[in-house]
Design a protein around this motif. Sequence first.
Motif, PDB file in Angstrom:
ATOM      1  N   TYR A  64     -11.607  75.386  17.392  1.00  0.00           N
ATOM      2  CA  TYR A  64     -11.290  73.962  17.344  1.00  0.00           C
ATOM      3  C   TYR A  64     -12.292  73.148  18.157  1.00  0.00           C
ATOM      4  CZ  TYR A  64      -6.960  75.601  15.314  1.00  0.00           C
ATOM      5  OH  TYR A  64      -6.047  76.204  14.512  1.00  0.00           O
ATOM      6  N   ILE A  68     -15.296  72.673  15.966  1.00  0.00           N
ATOM      7  CA  ILE A  68     -15.050  71.635  14.961  1.00  0.00           C
ATOM      8  C   ILE A  68     -15.137  70.261  15.603  1.00  0.00           C
ATOM      9  CG2 ILE A  68     -13.311  70.646  13.406  1.00  0.00           C
ATOM     10  CD1 ILE A  68     -12.317  73.522  12.944  1.00  0.00           C
ATOM     11  N   TRP A  69     -14.535  70.091  16.772  1.00  0.00           N
ATOM     12  CA  TRP A  69     -14.543  68.792  17.444  1.00  0.00           C
ATOM     13  C   TRP A  69     -15.964  68.380  17.811  1.00  0.00           C
ATOM     14  CZ3 TRP A  69     -11.068  65.108  17.756  1.00  0.00           C
ATOM     15  CH2 TRP A  69     -11.247  64.074  18.693  1.00  0.00           C
ATOM     16  N   LEU A 128     -17.989  67.322  14.504  1.00  0.00           N
ATOM     17  CA  LEU A 128     -17.652  66.073  13.833  1.00  0.00           C
ATOM     18  C   LEU A 128     -18.492  64.926  14.403  1.00  0.00           C
ATOM     19  CD1 LEU A 128     -13.762  66.331  13.666  1.00  0.00           C
ATOM     20  CD2 LEU A 128     -15.379  66.608  11.793  1.00  0.00           C
ATOM     21  N   LYS A 145     -13.676  60.859  15.438  1.00  0.00           N
ATOM     22  CA  LYS A 145     -13.356  62.282  15.330  1.00  0.00           C
ATOM     23  C   LYS A 145     -11.865  62.490  15.088  1.00  0.00           C
ATOM     24  CE  LYS A 145     -17.144  63.982  18.143  1.00  0.00           C
ATOM     25  NZ  LYS A 145     -17.552  64.855  19.245  1.00  0.00           N
ATOM     26  N   LEU A 146     -11.044  61.691  15.771  1.00  0.00           N
ATOM     27  CA  LEU A 146      -9.603  61.781  15.587  1.00  0.00           C
ATOM     28  C   LEU A 146      -9.213  61.413  14.159  1.00  0.00           C
ATOM     29  CD1 LEU A 146      -6.918  62.368  17.020  1.00  0.00           C
ATOM     30  CD2 LEU A 146      -6.799  59.932  17.554  1.00  0.00           C
ATOM     31  N   SER A 154     -10.352  64.188  11.840  1.00  0.00           N
ATOM     32  CA  SER A 154      -9.482  65.349  12.014  1.00  0.00           C
ATOM     33  C   SER A 154      -8.161  65.150  11.288  1.00  0.00           C
ATOM     34  CB  SER A 154      -9.208  65.598  13.499  1.00  0.00           C
ATOM     35  OG  SER A 154     -10.399  65.888  14.179  1.00  0.00           O
ATOM     36  N   LEU A 155      -7.590  63.943  11.400  1.00  0.00           N
ATOM     37  CA  LEU A 155      -6.350  63.643  10.707  1.00  0.00           C
ATOM     38  C   LEU A 155      -6.528  63.742   9.197  1.00  0.00           C
ATOM     39  CD1 LEU A 155      -3.411  62.684  10.864  1.00  0.00           C
ATOM     40  CD2 LEU A 155      -4.284  60.343  10.774  1.00  0.00           C
ATOM     41  N   LEU A 174      -8.739  65.578   7.622  1.00  0.00           N
ATOM     42  CA  LEU A 174      -8.907  66.994   7.292  1.00  0.00           C
ATOM     43  C   LEU A 174      -7.562  67.717   7.247  1.00  0.00           C
ATOM     44  CD1 LEU A 174     -12.064  67.978   9.374  1.00  0.00           C
ATOM     45  CD2 LEU A 174     -11.851  67.948   6.885  1.00  0.00           C
ATOM     46  N   VAL A 175      -6.694  67.421   8.198  1.00  0.00           N
ATOM     47  CA  VAL A 175      -5.368  68.050   8.214  1.00  0.00           C
ATOM     48  C   VAL A 175      -4.578  67.633   6.982  1.00  0.00           C
ATOM     49  CG1 VAL A 175      -3.146  68.077   9.424  1.00  0.00           C
ATOM     50  CG2 VAL A 175      -5.261  68.382  10.701  1.00  0.00           C
TER      51      VAL A 175
END
Length: 85
Positions: free
Chosen positions: A2, A5-6, A9, A16-17, A20-21, A23-24
């Motif tokens: 993780y 990944i962070w 990005l 990034k947040l 990430s959201l 992607l989820v």
Amino acid sequence: MYGWIWRTLPGNAWVKLLISLLLVLAIVYALFTWVFPWAEPLLPFSDVTVDQENVTNTTGPGGAPRPAGATGATSPTALPGGLPG
């Protein structure tokens, strides 16, 4: 993983947040659209048979399935692992 990944990005923490959201959400959408419908016929959830005339206790202590050929009731005073109560 993780952390990688962070760091990979682009953008600041807010971008990034958001990525990430997204992607989820894309992964959840893919699971519900393709993976779960594909796997559902392979799972035994719809293979349930209840026959009221021939009801037998097919589970052992704690709800575990009995071994094939096991018959008879278990002692209510017996502890798990076969230790006397």
